[in-house]
Design a protein around this motif. Structure first.
Motif: not given
Length: 251
Positions: A165-166, A174-176, A178, A180-181, A185, A230-231
């Motif tokens: 997700g990052w 370490r930025k999101t 999108p 994978e995020a 979700t 972490c999520y």
């Protein structure tokens, strides 16, 4: 090598080259066997439950144990190691090797670090001192790393491998991410609506969604994501999760 996360084996290959040079210098014949113990700690102990229910804390090193067995049984008639601190980090392991050397009277020679030969009593004592020093070095490193992890957790920073997700590499690390995020979700939403981890994994595979580090998704991988603190915006240290910043004396 203690650590080789990506399985490159560059370190053990370099050690093998130096061992080959030593073999040629000694005018020994070609190696009968090469015991590669890559990405394996010679220091870290693990909990082992025996068949009778007793518990031991031991260093698990299959290749090292295979070498000891072969030397004792006469499968090999000598050993060339790179350096004593690459061979052993626990005095017990060294004593197991020395016991066999004293019995079979076969040479165990170092390619570096003074080129000790465990068949000589003076070199055995030197190896014992070097092993204790290597153990002290490992314990010092373990203490510093543990302290760093505690400080990182107290600062509310996520540590360890970057989760799915990052972005895991490069300047945007370490930025999101999108795409994978959105998968993460959806996993939480579907699980809370009653779907099982198995059905979620099958759905991802049917949708051709690539997993983080495998050929396809499994129920185990899905469960790891669902259980990862972490999520939920929490920091984990020692298996415990924290939401708010903490002070050193709260435990």
């Amino acid at each position: 090598m203690s650590s080789d996360r990506f399985g490159i084996e560059a370190g053990v290959d370099r050690q093998e080259e130096d061992a080959e040079d030593t073999r040629a210098r000694l005018r020994w014949g070609p190696f009968a066997k090469i015991y590669k113990e890559n990405d394996t700690s010679a220091f870290k102990k693990r909990k082992v439950v025996r068949a009778d229910g007793t518990i031991d804390w031991v260093v698990i090193r299959p290749k090292f144990r295979e070498l000891l067995s072969d030397l004792a049984a006469g499968v090999i008639d000598g050993v060339i190691l790179y350096n004593p601190d690459r061979l052993v980090r626990q005095p017990g392991d060294l004593e197991d090797l020395i016991d066999i050397v004293e019995y079979v009277k076969r040479p165990v020679i170092g390619a570096a670090g003074g080129r000790i030969n465990l068949i000589n009593d003076s070199d055995r004592h030197m190896a014992r001192m070097m092993c204790v020093m290597a153990l002290k070095s490992s314990e010092d490193t373990a203490r510093r790393v543990a302290r760093m992890h505690l400080a990182t957790a107290q600062d509310g920073k996520i540590q360890g491998r970057i989760a799915y997700g990052w972005i895991r590499k490069g300047h945007d690390k370490r930025k999101t991410l999108p795409a994978e995020a959105a998968v993460v979700t959806a996993l939480f939403d579907d699980f809370l609506s009653g779907e099982s981890a198995y059905s979620l994994a099958r759905k991802l595979n049917d949708s051709k969604v690539m997993p983080p580090a495998a050929a396809q998704w499994s129920a185990t991988m899905v469960r790891k994501i669902l259980r990862n603190p972490c999520y939920a915006g929490m920091v984990s240290y020692g298996g415990r999760h924290r939401v708010d910043a903490t002070l050193a004396w709260d435990g």
